[in-house]
Design a protein around this motif. Sequence first.
Motif, PDB file in Angstrom:
ATOM      1  N   THR A  77       0.931  -1.215  -0.011  1.00 31.88           N
ATOM      2  CA  THR A  77      -0.159  -0.181   0.046  1.00 31.88           C
ATOM      3  C   THR A  77       0.721   1.302   0.010  1.00 31.88           C
ATOM      4  OG1 THR A  77      -1.710  -1.190   1.025  1.00 31.88           O
ATOM      5  CG2 THR A  77      -1.619   1.233   1.394  1.00 31.88           C
ATOM      6  N   LEU A  78       1.870   1.098   0.902  1.00 32.01           N
ATOM      7  CA  LEU A  78       2.918   2.442   0.962  1.00 32.01           C
ATOM      8  C   LEU A  78       3.573   2.591  -0.433  1.00 32.01           C
ATOM      9  CD1 LEU A  78       4.426   2.282   4.527  1.00 32.01           C
ATOM     10  CD2 LEU A  78       2.470   3.816   3.741  1.00 32.01           C
ATOM     11  N   GLU A 112       2.595   1.598  -3.386  1.00 33.90           N
ATOM     12  CA  GLU A 112       1.849   2.085  -4.650  1.00 33.90           C
ATOM     13  C   GLU A 112       1.508   3.598  -4.346  1.00 33.90           C
ATOM     14  OE1 GLU A 112      -1.267  -0.778  -4.413  1.00 33.90           O
ATOM     15  OE2 GLU A 112      -0.449  -2.372  -5.575  1.00 33.90           O
ATOM     16  N   GLN A 113       1.273   4.054  -3.142  1.00 30.82           N
ATOM     17  CA  GLN A 113       0.955   5.393  -2.873  1.00 30.82           C
ATOM     18  C   GLN A 113       2.353   6.346  -3.361  1.00 30.82           C
ATOM     19  OE1 GLN A 113       1.942   6.817   0.482  1.00 30.82           O
ATOM     20  NE2 GLN A 113       0.852   8.820   0.375  1.00 30.82           N
ATOM     21  N   ARG A 122       2.662   6.599  -6.915  1.00 30.16           N
ATOM     22  CA  ARG A 122       1.697   7.651  -7.621  1.00 30.16           C
ATOM     23  C   ARG A 122       2.014   8.938  -7.247  1.00 30.16           C
ATOM     24  NH1 ARG A 122      -2.282   4.108  -5.053  1.00 30.16           N
ATOM     25  NH2 ARG A 122      -2.328   5.801  -3.334  1.00 30.16           N
ATOM     26  N   ILE A 123       2.453   9.318  -6.121  1.00 31.89           N
ATOM     27  CA  ILE A 123       2.638  10.781  -5.861  1.00 31.89           C
ATOM     28  C   ILE A 123       4.034  11.115  -6.200  1.00 31.89           C
ATOM     29  CG2 ILE A 123       1.193  10.654  -3.902  1.00 31.89           C
ATOM     30  CD1 ILE A 123       3.442  10.520  -1.924  1.00 31.89           C
ATOM     31  N   THR A 175      -1.354   8.731   5.299  1.00 34.23           N
ATOM     32  CA  THR A 175      -0.459   8.846   4.030  1.00 34.23           C
ATOM     33  C   THR A 175      -1.192   9.927   3.200  1.00 34.23           C
ATOM     34  OG1 THR A 175      -1.671   7.277   2.799  1.00 34.23           O
ATOM     35  CG2 THR A 175       0.393   6.367   3.971  1.00 34.23           C
ATOM     36  N   ASP A 219      -2.348  11.311  -0.753  1.00 34.95           N
ATOM     37  CA  ASP A 219      -2.613  10.556  -2.041  1.00 34.95           C
ATOM     38  C   ASP A 219      -2.286  11.519  -3.109  1.00 34.95           C
ATOM     39  OD1 ASP A 219      -4.620  12.721  -2.436  1.00 34.95           O
ATOM     40  OD2 ASP A 219      -6.421  11.501  -2.099  1.00 34.95           O
ATOM     41  N   SER A 220      -2.743  11.115  -4.355  1.00 30.10           N
ATOM     42  CA  SER A 220      -1.907  11.953  -5.347  1.00 30.10           C
ATOM     43  C   SER A 220      -2.297  13.258  -5.452  1.00 30.10           C
ATOM     44  CB  SER A 220      -2.365  11.216  -6.823  1.00 30.10           C
ATOM     45  OG  SER A 220      -3.834  11.161  -6.843  1.00 30.10           O
ATOM     46  N   ARG A 258      -3.861   4.706   6.148  1.00 32.98           N
ATOM     47  CA  ARG A 258      -3.520   3.630   5.247  1.00 32.98           C
ATOM     48  C   ARG A 258      -4.680   2.405   5.645  1.00 32.98           C
ATOM     49  NH1 ARG A 258       1.895   2.921   8.430  1.00 32.98           N
ATOM     50  NH2 ARG A 258       1.190   0.798   8.091  1.00 32.98           N
TER      51      ARG A 258
END
Length: 222
Positions: A44-45, A47-48, A51-52, A72, A74-75, A82
């Motif tokens: 999860t971390l 992939e985030q 993205r950003i 966290t 997001d974009s 999380r």
Amino acid sequence: MAKKQKYYVVWQGKEPGVYDSWAECEKRIKGVAGARFKSYESKTLAEQAYRIGPELAASVSERQSHGESILTVDSEGMTVVRSDVEGPKPILDAIAVDAACSGNPGVMEYQGVYVASRTQLFHFKAPVGTNNIGEFLAIVHGLAYLKKNNMRQVLYSDSVNAINWVQAKACRTKLALTPETEKLYEIIRRAEAWLHNNTYTTEIRKWDTDHWGEIPADFGRK
């Protein structure tokens, strides 16, 4: 004991993406000048972070360096909780306040931010003060801000002392009253008067730093 699974983000390499092993990551960065990559403890971390982008991901990591945060970004720069975390979670539609002091006493400042977007709502700085005074004033400022704008959000503070002072409607500081601190004391007296002369429905909650990481209003100077 089995080695903990890590996930690897490649921002700049032969094939940017998220990979579940160092071997796969290495294939994408080997021989690439200026390759940018980083490992994360969860998918999860990772992939985030992918993205950003590396800059914002580095900023988030810096804020979390003093204890892993369950929050966290997001974009679009919005705060999210999380998905891999269990247990009680903070409310995002809320205000968080915090203070910082360079020395104690020293240059003191506090701020209030909207948790969901990390937008700064207010900020104050004094040439001399203490961290506890800043935490107290930050809560009162937050209460006044919410009441003035007819907002019903929860207000978070990570200071038990300051919350107790607000409930007692008194700043119980031991900072000496001197010509240097006279203006700050005027502000303290105004804050105490506000507490005595106003009612409010705002719920003040203690931010659970041990389980949630640093409060979103933290100045990142620890």
